[in-house]
Write a protein that holds these residues in place. Structure first.
Motif, mmCIF file in Angstrom:
data_model
loop_
_atom_site.group_PDB
_atom_site.id
_atom_site.type_symbol
_atom_site.label_atom_id
_atom_site.label_comp_id
_atom_site.label_asym_id
_atom_site.label_seq_id
_atom_site.Cartn_x
_atom_site.Cartn_y
_atom_site.Cartn_z
ATOM 1 N N TRP A 21 0.874 -1.177 -0.167
ATOM 2 C CA TRP A 21 0.040 0.101 0.035
ATOM 3 C C TRP A 21 0.920 1.191 -0.118
ATOM 4 N N SER A 23 0.872 5.562 1.132
ATOM 5 C CA SER A 23 -0.034 6.804 1.849
ATOM 6 C C SER A 23 0.446 7.860 0.736
ATOM 7 N N CYS A 35 -1.431 -0.472 7.225
ATOM 8 C CA CYS A 35 -2.340 0.233 6.420
ATOM 9 C C CYS A 35 -3.662 0.266 7.053
ATOM 10 N N HIS A 38 -3.782 3.252 9.275
ATOM 11 C CA HIS A 38 -3.741 4.342 8.515
ATOM 12 C C HIS A 38 -5.448 4.648 8.296
ATOM 13 N N ARG A 39 -5.801 3.534 7.503
ATOM 14 C CA ARG A 39 -7.239 3.715 7.226
ATOM 15 C C ARG A 39 -8.012 4.297 8.451
ATOM 16 N N SER A 46 -4.207 10.390 6.308
ATOM 17 C CA SER A 46 -3.517 9.323 5.559
ATOM 18 C C SER A 46 -4.482 8.981 4.319
ATOM 19 N N VAL A 48 -4.844 6.420 1.544
ATOM 20 C CA VAL A 48 -4.059 4.991 1.216
ATOM 21 C C VAL A 48 -4.658 4.600 -0.176
ATOM 22 N N ARG A 49 -3.598 3.934 -0.853
ATOM 23 C CA ARG A 49 -3.999 3.011 -2.212
ATOM 24 C C ARG A 49 -3.270 1.806 -2.336
ATOM 25 N N HIS A 50 -3.921 0.872 -2.742
ATOM 26 C CA HIS A 50 -3.184 -0.397 -3.212
ATOM 27 C C HIS A 50 -2.544 -0.291 -4.314
ATOM 28 N N THR A 296 -11.928 1.099 -0.972
ATOM 29 C CA THR A 296 -10.890 0.801 -0.352
ATOM 30 C C THR A 296 -11.250 -0.513 0.398
#
Length: 646
Positions: A21, A23, A35, A38-39, A46, A48-50, A296
């Motif tokens: 992942w 940020s 992660c 963070h979510r 933050s 986040v993306r995969h 997400t």
């Protein structure tokens, strides 16, 4: 866009191998476990993306990779790189640590409290202002040095800063210089591609003039990112901006449901259309955040080991609280999670339709309705039975115990939307009076709080005298007043002073951390110690109120930091897990109010770009936070005195 991970890549937070992942706004790569934390912090902390299972604009991914490879993580862990931090016992998380509480506490301290970020001097004689930082950012974006710009942004530089001499923003400079990655970074931090410079030109115009056509196209995509994301969520398609198509309005798959509009749904749509531009933008941004959460979530569930999902607290069931938003808005954001697929799609389509109408300049006149009513109307339009919207399914949101706070929040919404209302038509006498009355109310509130603090000081002196007499007469052993937790020195944000308890600094928005290894404790500190710390808090609050009364807005941040230090020291007197519910509630109010106070005071940084009305609104919220801190401190004094006397 897929990405092949290199073996040298490790999680920025715990150093686990092969992070999957990213940020985006922190410029780091993180593992699954980190992660999940963070979510839970929210997109305001933050984003986040995969790396493999989420679509990426190529230049956005390149921006994150560049920051990661150039050591962006050292910005967020600056003080941990100091050898002295090892001596004090402070360290980053490791792959073997448990997610809760170890990794979670570290990550919250790192990104939510910014406990390890390098701080600039806070003294008035040598402080570096947000304007100075923003001017440095304005100059730096013409180069390819991304980490320098991220460091400036982390210190408070404004991405939308309008340079008074140059007559443009950092994004204009980056676009003219063809710095695509700088443009991506600025956009992540809120830079607006549609902003005009003193010549009436946008960053898109300069990118085209300089022959940077791919950058120009990307800037247009960024400009329509919100509506593009909503459309893609529903139908997997985005508009062709190259061909002048900027909106895609999906249709309901089930035509019977789309045609069967109840009176409630029609009323909700009318209310949506009658919102001011400002309130409509807030609602659209909240729906965007909910779309991000749902997408997400889908990626998260598809990529995790499902056997661990039951035991790990990694679910984010609704949007986390953003302390910069009012409690009403936070509650509305969390209720978006209750919408089923059809209800949510209805809301998204209505927002896309109205966004297109507003962008094309088709006005609608009408009264300004509460966003909460719109959410409630849409969520009920296809429900066979009504739901109880007050059931405690959500995170605790900043309490509106006092009607004054609710009134101020309502006034804040009305006043913040005034600039948007100007574009929709003439300002009525009623709207003008609302703004005028709010400014007067702010000054009255300051006077009231000054009186409250004077009374509190008097009460504290009386209670201190009583406590001294009682302690002389008491035969209670000294061990009853011991704090059962292990002190741990921590550098306080921006002050250089020391806190005494890790759990206090890492509490995020004021929650008291639950420690499975610590049994609930009924022991309380001495009344004299609590009174002494409360007096320090009161003294700092009075200093803040004087600054508010004298319009010394640049003193807000240093005052709030001194209050935060005093609150931290007071909270450290109490057990990590108090047995008394009253003590826990008061501590929660005390620490969360101090956290919110710091957030509100940070809004005064770009003073030169804010109208006087905005500063007054911030002042109202600052005063309210100070009042909540004083109230909580007084409660703790009362509780401690009573318990120690029994």
């Amino acid at each position: 866009m897929s990405k092949r991970l290199r073996s040298s890549e490790v999680c920025a937070d715990c150093s686990a191998q092969d992070p999957c992942w990213a940020s985006i706004n922190r410029g780091i790569l993180i593992c699954d476990e980190c992660c999940s934390v963070h979510r839970s912090l929210g997109r305001h902390i933050s984003q986040v993306r995969h790396l493999k299972h989420t679509p990426w604009p190529p230049t956005l991914l390149q921006m994150v990779e560049t920051l990661y490879n150039n050591g962006a993580n050292s910005i967020w862990e600056h003080s941990l790189l100091d050898p002295a931090s090892v001596m004090s016992g402070r360290r980053k998380a490791s792959p073997q640590d448990k997610v809760h509480p170890n990794k979670a506490e570290f990550i919250r301290a790192k990104y939510q409290m910014l406990a390890f970020v390098h701080r600039l001097p806070c003294r008035e004689d040598d402080s570096v202002t947000a304007k100075d930082l923003s001017k440095q950012l304005h100059s730096s974006v013409r180069t390819g040095n991304l980490e320098t710009c991220l460091r400036l942004l982390s210190l408070g530089a404004q991405a939308n800063f309008f340079h008074p001499e140059k007559g443009n923003t950092p994004l204009h400079v980056a676009a003219k210089a063809g710095q695509t990655l700088q443009a991506e970074l600025l956009a992540v931090y809120g830079a607006d591609p549609g902003t005009q410079d003193s010549n009436g030109k946008t960053p898109v115009d300069y990118a085209r003039q300089g022959g940077h056509h791919e950058l120009a196209e990307r800037l247009v995509e960024i400009q329509y990112e919100l509506t593009d994301r909503l459309a893609f969520y529903l139908c997997g398609r985005k508009p062709e901006h190259k061909n002048g198509q900027h909106f895609v309005i999906p249709q309901m798959a089930d035509r019977r449901l789309s045609l069967d509009l109840s009176e409630l749904a029609k009323a909700a749509k009318k209310k949506l259309q009658s919102l001011s531009n400002h309130l409509f933008e807030e609602l659209a941004m909240d729906v965007y955040d909910e779309v991000d959460r749902r997408e997400t979530d889908a990626v998260w569930l598809a990529t995790q080991n499902h056997s661990t999902l039951v035991t790990e607290t990694t679910v984010v069931p609704f949007l986390p609280v953003n302390p910069e938003y009012s409690s009403t808005r936070n509650q509305g954001r969390q209720k978006l999670a209750r919408f089923n697929a059809h209800e949510f799609a209805t809301l998204v389509i209505d927002i896309l339709s109205d966004a297109k109408r507003r962008q094309q300049g088709n006005p609608l006149t009408g009264s300004k309705e509460n966003v909460e009513l719109i959410l409630k109307s849409i969520s009920n339009q296809h429900s066979s039975e009504s739901q109880d919207n007050d059931q405690p399914d959500y995170d605790s949101v900043a309490s509106d115990e006092d009607t004054d706070l609710e009134t101020n929040a309502a006034k804040s919404n009305r006043q913040k939307s005034l600039d948007s209302d100007l574009s929709d038509g003439p300002v009525t006498a009623q709207e003008y009076m609302q703004v005028k009355n709010a400014l007067v109310a702010s000054e009255v509130k300051i006077q009231q709080l000054m009186k409250v603090n004077i009374n509190l000081s008097d009460e504290l002196r009386i209670m201190q005298k009583k406590a001294s007499k009682l302690e002389k007469q008491s035969s209670v052993s000294e061990s009853d007043y011991d704090n059962p937790t292990t002190p741990l020195e921590l550098e306080e944000t921006g002050s250089g002073r020391k806190g005494r308890q890790r759990s206090v600094l890492w509490q995020g928005e004021g929650s008291i951390p639950e420690d499975a290894d610590t049994a609930p404790s009924s022991s309380l500190p001495s009344t004299e110690d609590v009174i002494r710390k409360t007096e320090q808090i009161t003294k700092n609050i009075q200093e803040l109120l004087r600054a508010a009364q004298e319009n010394k807005h640049d003193s807000y941040i240093p005052c709030s930091e001194r209050i935060h230090v005093a609150v931290t020291e007071m909270a450290a007197l109490f057990p990590k897990k108090p047995k008394s519910e009253l003590v826990r509630t008061s501590l929660r109010l005390l620490t969360s109010s101090a956290y919110r106070l710091q957030s509100e005071c940070k809004k005064t940084l770009p003073v030169e770009t804010c109208p006087t009305t905005d500063i007054q609104l911030v002042t109202q919220q600052v005063i309210q936070c100070a009042y909540d801190i004083a109230k909580a401190a007084k409660q703790l004094v009362t509780i401690t005195t009573k318990e120690n006397n029994n």
